[in-house]
Design a protein around this motif. Structure first.
Motif, PDB file in Angstrom:
ATOM      1  N   ASP A  29       0.807  -1.211   0.000  1.00 19.32           N
ATOM      2  CA  ASP A  29       0.000   0.000   0.000  1.00 19.32           C
ATOM      3  C   ASP A  29       0.851   1.277   0.000  1.00 19.32           C
ATOM      4  O   ASP A  29       2.005   1.272   0.406  1.00 19.32           O
ATOM      5  N   THR A  57      -3.870  -3.242  -1.681  1.00 13.78           N
ATOM      6  CA  THR A  57      -4.953  -4.059  -1.103  1.00 13.78           C
ATOM      7  C   THR A  57      -6.347  -3.666  -1.598  1.00 13.78           C
ATOM      8  O   THR A  57      -7.200  -4.524  -1.789  1.00 13.78           O
ATOM      9  N   HIS A  58      -6.600  -2.357  -1.774  1.00 14.27           N
ATOM     10  CA  HIS A  58      -7.913  -1.903  -2.266  1.00 14.27           C
ATOM     11  C   HIS A  58      -7.869  -0.413  -2.576  1.00 14.27           C
ATOM     12  O   HIS A  58      -6.837   0.231  -2.398  1.00 14.27           O
ATOM     13  N   ASN A  59      -8.985   0.110  -3.033  1.00 14.86           N
ATOM     14  CA  ASN A  59      -8.972   1.454  -3.623  1.00 14.86           C
ATOM     15  C   ASN A  59      -9.229   2.596  -2.645  1.00 14.86           C
ATOM     16  O   ASN A  59      -9.319   3.745  -3.063  1.00 14.86           O
ATOM     17  N   THR A  80      -1.872  -5.550  -8.206  1.00  9.20           N
ATOM     18  CA  THR A  80      -3.110  -5.918  -7.537  1.00  9.20           C
ATOM     19  C   THR A  80      -4.007  -6.674  -8.529  1.00  9.20           C
ATOM     20  O   THR A  80      -3.636  -6.864  -9.685  1.00  9.20           O
ATOM     21  N   VAL A  84      -9.483  -4.887  -8.444  1.00  8.88           N
ATOM     22  CA  VAL A  84      -9.028  -3.717  -7.663  1.00  8.88           C
ATOM     23  C   VAL A  84      -8.524  -2.637  -8.616  1.00  8.88           C
ATOM     24  O   VAL A  84      -8.823  -1.450  -8.445  1.00  8.88           O
ATOM     25  N   SER A  87     -11.297  -0.633  -9.968  1.00  9.50           N
ATOM     26  CA  SER A  87     -11.853   0.336  -9.017  1.00  9.50           C
ATOM     27  C   SER A  87     -10.920   1.524  -8.796  1.00  9.50           C
ATOM     28  O   SER A  87     -11.370   2.600  -8.410  1.00  9.50           O
ATOM     29  N   ALA A 125     -15.195  -2.071  -0.129  1.00  6.89           N
ATOM     30  CA  ALA A 125     -14.602  -1.604  -1.392  1.00  6.89           C
ATOM     31  C   ALA A 125     -15.006  -2.634  -2.452  1.00  6.89           C
ATOM     32  O   ALA A 125     -15.381  -3.757  -2.105  1.00  6.89           O
ATOM     33  N   GLU A 127     -13.380  -4.566  -4.320  1.00  2.00           N
ATOM     34  CA  GLU A 127     -12.680  -5.809  -3.958  1.00  2.00           C
ATOM     35  C   GLU A 127     -11.564  -5.405  -3.000  1.00  2.00           C
ATOM     36  O   GLU A 127     -10.945  -4.350  -3.167  1.00  2.00           O
ATOM     37  N   THR A 128     -11.342  -6.221  -1.993  1.00  4.00           N
ATOM     38  CA  THR A 128     -10.247  -5.961  -1.048  1.00  4.00           C
ATOM     39  C   THR A 128      -9.493  -7.266  -0.859  1.00  4.00           C
ATOM     40  O   THR A 128     -10.101  -8.336  -0.793  1.00  4.00           O
TER      41      THR A 128
END
Ligand SMILES: [Zn+2]
Ligand SMILES: [Zn+2]
Length: 265
Positions: A29, A57-59, A80, A84, A87, A125, A127-128
């Protein structure tokens, strides 16, 4: 092969974690500025030249705020899942398409001497993902944003020698605090964040001697303190008769100050 871990920043204001072996490093991240990342790494004598990529990991902005500048200024690839990426890459995104690397879900890929596997977690989110990363026989699992611990994530958390796991909020502080009802409900939901009680209970039931370091991460600024995290964990452990081993260390990661370098040798 040694495995070094350091949290540069952990919490809802920004997340960035460093993982290194004898030769290279990666970041997980980029939720703080690229300048802060470079400054923190320099403070630990780590050159940006040794960083081979950043895993995302996510947005949510506390995980990608520094991504655009970090990848552009250092020609760094970012990894990623396709979902993800979808997003993150909104029409307003300035992230260069050159840095994009897609990774599969629950299939190992190799980067900078690490075997890395992404796995899905439940969070609000599109997708995480969490990451399970191996260097030789050393294993680290990072799960910073998840509303509950599902059957898919649990084995990765149980298998870690070094675990970085969310302990986001104290139930009473959240419920008595000033957040609007909908936000309290979102945080507490199965797609929100892990409360101290959830993390403590899972650890009390699943901790083994293989967990050498447990780093409690992503504390809420308004609904938690490091002292309450540790009190909750100690109370839950003693209720269940769990006594951590002499060789085990539990560390609460600071929101703004880098942790010390933790080495699995
Ligand atoms: Zn977050
Ligand atoms: Zn999040």
């Amino acid at each position: 092969m040694r495995l070094d871990f350091c949290s540069l920043s952990s919490g809802s204001s920004g997340n960035c974690y460093y993982l290194g072996n004898d030769f290279h490093g990666i970041l997980i991240d980029a939720g703080i500025s690229a300048t802060a990342i470079r400054k923190f790494l320099k403070g630990m004598d780590i050159s940006m030249q040794t960083i081979m990529g950043v895993l995302i990991t996510h947005n949510h902005s506390d995980h990608i705020k520094g991504l655009e500048v970090l990848t552009r200024k250092n020609s760094l690839p970012a990894f990623t899942t396709p979902k993800v990426w979808e997003s993150i890459l909104t029409p307003h995104s300035k992230i260069s398409r050159d840095c994009i690397r897609e990774i599969p879900m629950q299939q190992k890929f190799h980067l900078a001497g690490f075997d890395i596997e992404a796995f899905p977690v439940f969070h609000d989110a599109p997708e995480t993902i969490g990451f399970h990363i191996c260097a030789g026989d050393k294993k680290i699992t990072i799960v910073t944003d998840l509303g509950h611990i599902c059957d898919t994530a649990a084995p990765y958390i149980k298998a870690a020698n070094l675990l970085v796991m969310e302990s986001n909020y104290d139930e009473q502080m959240l419920m008595n605090g000033s957040y609007p009802h909908f936000l309290k409900a979102r945080i507490r939901s199965d797609n929100g964040h892990l409360g101290n009680h959830q993390t403590a209970e899972f650890l009390a039931e699943n901790i083994t001697d293989n967990h050498k370091y447990i780093c409690l991460a992503h504390l809420s600024k308004n609904n938690n303190t490091p002292e309450i995290v540790l009190q909750t964990l100690q109370r839950t452990f003693s209720e269940k008769g769990i006594v951590p081993g002499n060789q085990q260390e539990i560390i609460v990661l600071d929101r703004y100050i880098p942790s010390r370098m933790i080495s699995l040798i």
